[in-house]
Design a protein around this motif. Sequence first.
Motif, PDB file in Angstrom:
ATOM      1  N   LYS A  51      20.728  27.800  -6.279  1.00 36.54           N
ATOM      2  CA  LYS A  51      20.816  26.340  -6.273  1.00 36.54           C
ATOM      3  C   LYS A  51      20.564  25.686  -7.625  1.00 36.54           C
ATOM      4  CE  LYS A  51      21.710  26.675  -2.014  1.00 36.54           C
ATOM      5  NZ  LYS A  51      23.086  26.767  -1.659  1.00 36.54           N
ATOM      6  N   PHE A  52      19.744  26.280  -8.449  1.00 43.33           N
ATOM      7  CA  PHE A  52      19.435  25.664  -9.742  1.00 43.33           C
ATOM      8  C   PHE A  52      20.188  26.319 -10.895  1.00 43.33           C
ATOM      9  CE2 PHE A  52      16.455  22.703  -8.196  1.00 43.33           C
ATOM     10  CZ  PHE A  52      15.780  23.306  -7.139  1.00 43.33           C
ATOM     11  N   GLU A  53      20.325  27.636 -10.828  1.00 43.47           N
ATOM     12  CA  GLU A  53      21.067  28.323 -11.880  1.00 43.47           C
ATOM     13  C   GLU A  53      22.561  28.411 -11.549  1.00 43.47           C
ATOM     14  OE1 GLU A  53      17.217  31.194 -12.706  1.00 43.47           O
ATOM     15  OE2 GLU A  53      19.194  32.099 -12.714  1.00 43.47           O
ATOM     16  N   LYS A  54      22.930  27.952 -10.347  1.00 39.91           N
ATOM     17  CA  LYS A  54      24.325  27.877  -9.898  1.00 39.91           C
ATOM     18  C   LYS A  54      25.043  29.230  -9.925  1.00 39.91           C
ATOM     19  CE  LYS A  54      24.147  23.395  -9.502  1.00 39.91           C
ATOM     20  NZ  LYS A  54      23.831  22.849  -8.227  1.00 39.91           N
TER      21      LYS A  54
ATOM     22  N   PRO B 112       8.422  32.454   0.060  1.00 46.67           N
ATOM     23  CA  PRO B 112       8.037  33.807  -0.374  1.00 46.67           C
ATOM     24  C   PRO B 112       8.699  34.119  -1.718  1.00 46.67           C
ATOM     25  CG  PRO B 112       8.723  33.822   1.936  1.00 46.67           C
ATOM     26  CD  PRO B 112       9.029  32.449   1.389  1.00 46.67           C
ATOM     27  N   PRO B 113       8.053  34.903  -2.559  1.00 44.15           N
ATOM     28  CA  PRO B 113       8.541  35.129  -3.923  1.00 44.15           C
ATOM     29  C   PRO B 113      10.020  35.522  -4.024  1.00 44.15           C
ATOM     30  CG  PRO B 113       6.399  36.156  -3.625  1.00 44.15           C
ATOM     31  CD  PRO B 113       6.813  35.633  -2.283  1.00 44.15           C
ATOM     32  N   ARG B 114      10.465  36.498  -3.246  1.00 47.08           N
ATOM     33  CA  ARG B 114      11.855  36.963  -3.344  1.00 47.08           C
ATOM     34  C   ARG B 114      12.813  35.870  -2.868  1.00 47.08           C
ATOM     35  NH1 ARG B 114      14.046  41.104  -6.227  1.00 47.08           N
ATOM     36  NH2 ARG B 114      15.465  42.341  -5.001  1.00 47.08           N
ATOM     37  N   CYS B 115      12.440  35.208  -1.788  1.00 46.80           N
ATOM     38  CA  CYS B 115      13.252  34.130  -1.225  1.00 46.80           C
ATOM     39  C   CYS B 115      13.375  32.997  -2.250  1.00 46.80           C
ATOM     40  CB  CYS B 115      12.612  33.638   0.064  1.00 46.80           C
ATOM     41  SG  CYS B 115      13.564  32.419   0.966  1.00 46.80           S
ATOM     42  N   LYS B 116      12.270  32.660  -2.879  1.00 47.20           N
ATOM     43  CA  LYS B 116      12.255  31.591  -3.885  1.00 47.20           C
ATOM     44  C   LYS B 116      13.129  31.978  -5.078  1.00 47.20           C
ATOM     45  CE  LYS B 116       8.423  31.031  -6.100  1.00 47.20           C
ATOM     46  NZ  LYS B 116       7.065  30.675  -6.537  1.00 47.20           N
ATOM     47  N   GLU B 117      13.007  33.209  -5.526  1.00 47.00           N
ATOM     48  CA  GLU B 117      13.791  33.683  -6.672  1.00 47.00           C
ATOM     49  C   GLU B 117      15.291  33.569  -6.379  1.00 47.00           C
ATOM     50  OE1 GLU B 117      14.208  37.739  -9.387  1.00 47.00           O
ATOM     51  OE2 GLU B 117      13.297  37.873  -7.392  1.00 47.00           O
ATOM     52  N   ILE B 118      15.699  34.021  -5.198  1.00 43.08           N
ATOM     53  CA  ILE B 118      17.117  33.986  -4.820  1.00 43.08           C
ATOM     54  C   ILE B 118      17.588  32.547  -4.674  1.00 43.08           C
ATOM     55  CG2 ILE B 118      18.726  34.568  -2.956  1.00 43.08           C
ATOM     56  CD1 ILE B 118      17.021  37.165  -2.591  1.00 43.08           C
ATOM     57  N   PHE B 119      16.784  31.702  -4.035  1.00 38.31           N
ATOM     58  CA  PHE B 119      17.136  30.296  -3.835  1.00 38.31           C
ATOM     59  C   PHE B 119      17.310  29.589  -5.185  1.00 38.31           C
ATOM     60  CE2 PHE B 119      17.546  26.553  -1.347  1.00 38.31           C
ATOM     61  CZ  PHE B 119      16.974  25.527  -2.086  1.00 38.31           C
TER      62      PHE B 119
END
Length: 178
Positions: free
Chosen positions: A138-141, A127-134
């Motif tokens: 994990k990628f932007e640390k 889901p968009p919000r979940c993806k944004e937070i993840f």
Amino acid sequence: MSEEKLLEKLKKGDTDAYQHLFSTYYNWLCNYIFKLSNDHSLSEDIVQETFIYIWEKRNTLLITTSLKSYLFKSCYNRFLQHIKKEKRRSDSLEKIQWDLIFETSFEKETRHEIRLKKINSLIKQLPPRCKEIFIKSKFEKKKYKEIALELGISIKTVEVQISKALIFLKENINLFFL
């Protein structure tokens, strides 16, 4: 009303005594737990759970200290239980994360690339919000607190969303690699 009288009435199921107890101590207890947790919602939940427990166990309550001390100690103990539960949950999520890393790290380069593409595909399905937070985690640390401040949400919401993402990835990653 004295504490002894209040306890006596409470044990008899007197709702007025319970309401008096609640209105007298609720705000103090919430403030106390908030100082420990820095989370208004959590502090209210813990205090409410404590009062529910007291009402449900009113017939068998054995209070050997002052009522005020008993309430504060009960809330404190519930807070510690919450911390322990969150620690176990966090450890479990950490294991899932390391399992994902391990699965993708020790393969031949081509298999590694295929798996990364499939993982990215799964991340896009969040889901968009979940993806944004993840992605921020994990990628932007970014730390959970940074994400919470940036998005105007609670740290608990960040934790829940990361948990949902990791569980989704863990469940679906196995479908890709059977």
